[in-house]
Design a protein around this motif. Structure first.
Motif, PDB file in Angstrom:
ATOM      1  N   ALA A  46       7.870  -8.653   5.560  1.00  0.00           N
ATOM      2  CA  ALA A  46       6.505  -8.197   5.848  1.00  0.00           C
ATOM      3  C   ALA A  46       5.585  -9.380   6.110  1.00  0.00           C
ATOM      4  O   ALA A  46       4.760  -9.354   7.032  1.00  0.00           O
ATOM      5  N   TYR A  47       5.707 -10.435   5.310  1.00  0.00           N
ATOM      6  CA  TYR A  47       4.868 -11.622   5.516  1.00  0.00           C
ATOM      7  C   TYR A  47       5.264 -12.389   6.773  1.00  0.00           C
ATOM      8  O   TYR A  47       4.436 -13.051   7.390  1.00  0.00           O
ATOM      9  N   ILE A  50      16.236  -5.721  -2.586  1.00  0.00           N
ATOM     10  CA  ILE A  50      15.715  -5.109  -1.357  1.00  0.00           C
ATOM     11  C   ILE A  50      14.198  -5.259  -1.289  1.00  0.00           C
ATOM     12  O   ILE A  50      13.637  -5.578  -0.230  1.00  0.00           O
ATOM     13  N   PHE A  51      13.522  -5.071  -2.414  1.00  0.00           N
ATOM     14  CA  PHE A  51      12.066  -5.239  -2.443  1.00  0.00           C
ATOM     15  C   PHE A  51      11.682  -6.660  -2.026  1.00  0.00           C
ATOM     16  O   PHE A  51      10.800  -6.856  -1.187  1.00  0.00           O
ATOM     17  N   PHE A  99       3.293  -2.456  -3.083  1.00  0.00           N
ATOM     18  CA  PHE A  99       2.694  -3.661  -2.519  1.00  0.00           C
ATOM     19  C   PHE A  99       2.857  -3.784  -1.003  1.00  0.00           C
ATOM     20  O   PHE A  99       1.926  -4.181  -0.293  1.00  0.00           O
ATOM     21  N   ILE A 100       4.014  -3.463  -0.490  1.00  0.00           N
ATOM     22  CA  ILE A 100       4.322  -3.770   0.921  1.00  0.00           C
ATOM     23  C   ILE A 100       3.323  -3.155   1.919  1.00  0.00           C
ATOM     24  O   ILE A 100       2.925  -3.829   2.877  1.00  0.00           O
ATOM     25  N   ILE A 149       7.348 -11.191  -5.720  1.00  0.00           N
ATOM     26  CA  ILE A 149       6.575 -11.454  -4.501  1.00  0.00           C
ATOM     27  C   ILE A 149       6.398 -12.965  -4.297  1.00  0.00           C
ATOM     28  O   ILE A 149       6.587 -13.483  -3.181  1.00  0.00           O
ATOM     29  N   PHE A 150       6.032 -13.672  -5.357  1.00  0.00           N
ATOM     30  CA  PHE A 150       5.904 -15.133  -5.257  1.00  0.00           C
ATOM     31  C   PHE A 150       7.217 -15.758  -4.785  1.00  0.00           C
ATOM     32  O   PHE A 150       7.232 -16.633  -3.912  1.00  0.00           O
ATOM     33  N   GLU A 151       8.327 -15.314  -5.370  1.00  0.00           N
ATOM     34  CA  GLU A 151       9.634 -15.860  -4.997  1.00  0.00           C
ATOM     35  C   GLU A 151       9.970 -15.542  -3.542  1.00  0.00           C
ATOM     36  O   GLU A 151      10.522 -16.379  -2.818  1.00  0.00           O
TER      37      GLU A 151
END
Length: 424
Positions: free
Chosen positions: A17-18, A9-10, A116-117, A273-275
């Motif tokens: 978000a991006y 989910i994260f 982070f989000i 996050i990178f993935e």
């Protein structure tokens, strides 16, 4: 219906978000009418009680498939208990939010907040400079072909203004710790407890071994020093700490140091996050600018702080008759035993170092490689440095001047060096 994990989910929410469609992604998840998923959304997007990091999101009566009561065993301060029905309970007054229980919980009953989000919009519009500060344990974590320069390039792709290795400020704190030792250890029997790096170690002293508080060196952690230093140089900046430790999320919220770091993310979270956004650091160009010394780089493994401070002391106080005689402990069990031995007068060392994770920060709950391999990478990176100590490092000395310190001894001035000091 397929069960969604907290981490999945994260990642999905980061991607959304991006892409600019976070509300739609959240709405789609909420339409599942799954209370567990709703809680995942809350904590994956930085929600929940502001000063808490670890949360229980569902009952666990020890019938969830775990081999034993892992979460209770993992807790260093006995903050995990069972109620009259056998359900896991977090005792908030005892909890240090170190995250050890989260690491051993196999079914997402206990989770840590992800921060982070809420930062993504700031990273995307780039109107406010956001600096990533990376813990010394970062070297080698993202693969053998991912150099520090490639990590910096990957972070810039995410929208960060720049990356600073916390090792640079570990160098500065080696100066402070050396000066603290020089001041407080004047005869045989005197000793200091270094307090800088590990929030788990600090929590143990503050909550269990309070009699030792007068011996704690009052330096902030390298994370806090780096955050404050950057904000002094760039007053409008935001600072994001990236490391292997869940407990750093709690440290960043402590009242006396909460001005330093705005967001904490872990190595595992950064990999996710990178993935999520399709960044492959190994394929990026080099963007290499770091100038830390050997001493600052080896803070990441057990014994590194002692070595760095001892080498720095020899360099700036070569005339001293009493040298650093260090003893270290790593892992909660060893740390507790060492502190008890200090109380019982069974330790002859004059410099006491503790790290809550096995091997030091390279053994943190959110590392990506084996701790032994992590320690090897840290040592190799330390050997690559152009200077052994901060005292020999022209870049660190220039950084100190830009922060207003013209002489090393000024780091021991309680007023001038306030940014590097905390009270216990």
């Amino acid at each position: 219906m397929t069960r969604l994990t907290y981490n999945q989910i994260f990642k999905d929410l980061v991607k959304a978000a991006y892409q600019g469609n976070l509300p739609e992604e959240i709405k789609g998840l909420e339409e599942r009418n799954d209370k567990e998923v709703d809680k995942y959304i809350t904590y994956a997007t930085g929600g929940g009680e502001a000063n808490k990091v670890v949360f229980k999101i569902k009952d666990c009566k020890n019938d969830c498939g775990c081999e034993s009561e892992n979460c209770q065993v993992a807790c260093l301060l006995q903050a995990i208990a069972r109620d009259e029905y056998g359900n896991v309970v977090i005792r908030d007054k005892s909890c240090s939010h170190c995250g050890q229980c989260v690491e051993v919980c196999e079914h997402d009953c206990l989770i840590d907040k992800k921060e982070f989000i809420p930062l993504v919009d700031t990273l995307r519009d780039r109107k406010v400079p956001v600096f990533a500060i990376v813990a010394p344990a970062f070297i080698g974590q993202f693969g053998p072909d991912v150099s520090p320069g490639k990590i910096r390039a990957a972070l810039k792709r995410l929208g960060f203004y720049g990356m600073v290795e916390v090792a640079l400020f570990a160098d500065i704190l080696s100066f402070r710790e050396a000066l603290e030792f020089d001041s407080h250890v004047q005869k045989q029997g005197d000793f200091v407890l270094t307090s800088m790096c590990c929030p788990i170690w600090v929590s143990m002293v503050k909550k269990v071994y309070q009699r030792l508080i007068p011996h704690i060196s009052p330096s902030v952690s390298p994370m806090v020093a780096c955050g404050r230093g950057l904000k002094k140089l760039h007053p409008d900046a935001k600072v994001v700490f990236i490391g292997p430790c869940i407990a750093k999320k709690a440290e960043a919220k402590e009242e006396d140091v909460r001005d330093a770091v705005d967001v904490v993310i872990t190595f595992k979270e950064l990999k996710q996050i990178f993935e999520a956004v399709g960044i492959k650091p190994a394929e990026l160009e080099e963007d290499d600018k770091e100038h830390s010394s050997t001493g600052g780089r080896i803070y990441a493994r057990s014994g590194g702080v002692s070595e760095a401070v001892a080498d720095t002391l020899k360099r700036i106080r070569p005339e001293r008759n009493i040298h650093i005689q260090a003893v270290q402990a790593h892992g909660v069990k060893e740390c507790r035993q060492l502190l008890q031995n200090v109380l019982d007068g069974k330790v002859e060392a004059n410099f006491i170092e503790g790290m809550g994770c096995k091997g030091g920060c390279v053994g943190g709950p959110h590392v990506l490689i084996d701790p032994e391999q992590g320690a090897e990478k840290v040592n190799e990176y330390g050997e690559e440095a152009n200077s052994l100590t901060a005292a020999d490092n022209k870049y660190v000395l220039a950084l100190l001047k830009s922060l207003g310190f013209n002489e090393i001894d000024e780091l021991f001035d309680p007023k001038k060096a306030k940014m590097f000091v905390r009270k216990f």
